[in-house]
Design a protein around this motif. Structure first.
Motif, short mmCIF file in Angstrom:
data_model
loop_
_atom_site.label_atom_id
_atom_site.label_comp_id
_atom_site.label_asym_id
_atom_site.label_seq_id
_atom_site.Cartn_x
_atom_site.Cartn_y
_atom_site.Cartn_z
N ASN A 47 0.82 -1.21 0.00
CA ASN A 47 0.00 0.00 0.00
C ASN A 47 0.86 1.27 0.00
O ASN A 47 0.47 2.28 -0.60
N ALA A 50 1.93 1.59 -3.49
CA ALA A 50 0.80 2.07 -4.30
C ALA A 50 0.58 3.56 -4.10
O ALA A 50 0.24 4.28 -5.05
N LEU A 51 0.79 4.03 -2.87
CA LEU A 51 0.65 5.46 -2.60
C LEU A 51 1.66 6.26 -3.41
O LEU A 51 1.32 7.25 -4.07
N SER A 54 0.86 6.09 -7.15
CA SER A 54 -0.32 6.89 -7.49
C SER A 54 -0.01 8.38 -7.49
O SER A 54 -0.50 9.14 -8.33
N ALA A 66 -4.99 4.38 -0.82
CA ALA A 66 -3.79 3.78 -0.21
C ALA A 66 -3.45 4.47 1.10
O ALA A 66 -3.12 3.82 2.10
#
Length: 256
Positions: A47, A50-51, A54, A66
């Protein structure tokens, strides 16, 4: 600290049961959450990645989700630590409050999925992430930071380190004794107390895999009711923690 050679065998057995069952719960919750909601809710490394991805690609919605999962996991850890601190003087039942919060969270998510089939509401992902943060902090505290149950990275790392230690232990014990000494070392290896943590981490990996397999299977056949199994395991642990046999010394984190 429960997972050391200085702690009593009964104490180590009790915490081993707790850790193995919670690892199975984490595997089931994480895999079931992915099947139901399309998101792994216990892997904070993913996560966090992913943060960052993104943010880099300008995907604001994914970045917010996230970040929410990371915050939910953190709040779960804070909740567990606070509940353990509040009950640190009890001789038994010290884990009940944290376990009950996890039961309520999972039961609530299962109920929401039942009433709204196919929903992927972010709040449900937050709830699963909160539950996993709570559980991870609970086991980290009571094991003296030896055990994590919501992810396998540390487990595999510890197993790799211990495999080298076991090789060195057999080699050093057999030095000057030839093949016979090596064979004696290998026979003694499974029961050597020095490698109790190795057996524990192997068990944790197997328990997590069992949960990852059984959770989705139950979800495919029974829908959100599959979350009833982890809830049942947590209720079993609550009963064990409240039983007279559960009386034991405070964990190392409680004494700190």
């Amino acid at each position: 600290m429960p997972f050391t050679t200085e702690s009593s065998p009964s104490n180590r057995r009790a915490y081993t049961v707790l850790s193995l069952l919670l690892a199975a719960v984490a595997g089931a919750v994480n895999a079931t959450g992915f099947v139901a909601l399309g998101m792994h809710t216990s892997h904070m490394s993913g996560n966090m990645a992913a943060l960052g991805e993104s943010i880099a690609t300008g995907e604001a919605r994914l970045a917010v989700l996230a970040a929410q999962l990371l915050l939910s996991f953190l709040l779960g850890a804070v909740c567990a630590a606070a509940l353990l601190d509040a009950s640190r003087h009890r001789s038994r039942g010290r884990h009940v409050a944290a376990l009950m919060v996890e039961v309520v969270a999972l039961a609530g998510i299962g109920t929401a999925l039942t009433s709204s089939p196919g929903t992927r509401a972010p709040v449900l992902m937050w709830g699963l992430s909160f539950a996993m943060g709570l559980q991870n902090a609970l086991v980290t505290r009571v094991s003296g930071a030896v055990v994590r149950t919501t992810h396998v990275t540390g487990i595999l790392t510890d197993i790799g380190i211990q495999l080298v230690r076991m090789f060195a232990w057999v080699r050093d014990g057999a030095r000057g004794q030839g093949v016979a000494g090596v064979l004696r070392g290998l026979r003694a290896l499974p029961s050597a107390i020095e490698f109790e943590r190795t057996r524990l981490h192997l068990g944790l990996g197997a328990a997590f895999l069992l949960g990852c397999t059984s959770g989705p299977l139950l979800y495919v056949h029974h829908g959100p009711a599959a979350l009833g199994l982890p809830c049942a395991v947590l209720l079993l642990l609550i009963g064990l923690d409240l039983s007279p046999a559960a009386r034991r010394q405070p964990d190392s984190a409680s004494r700190a």
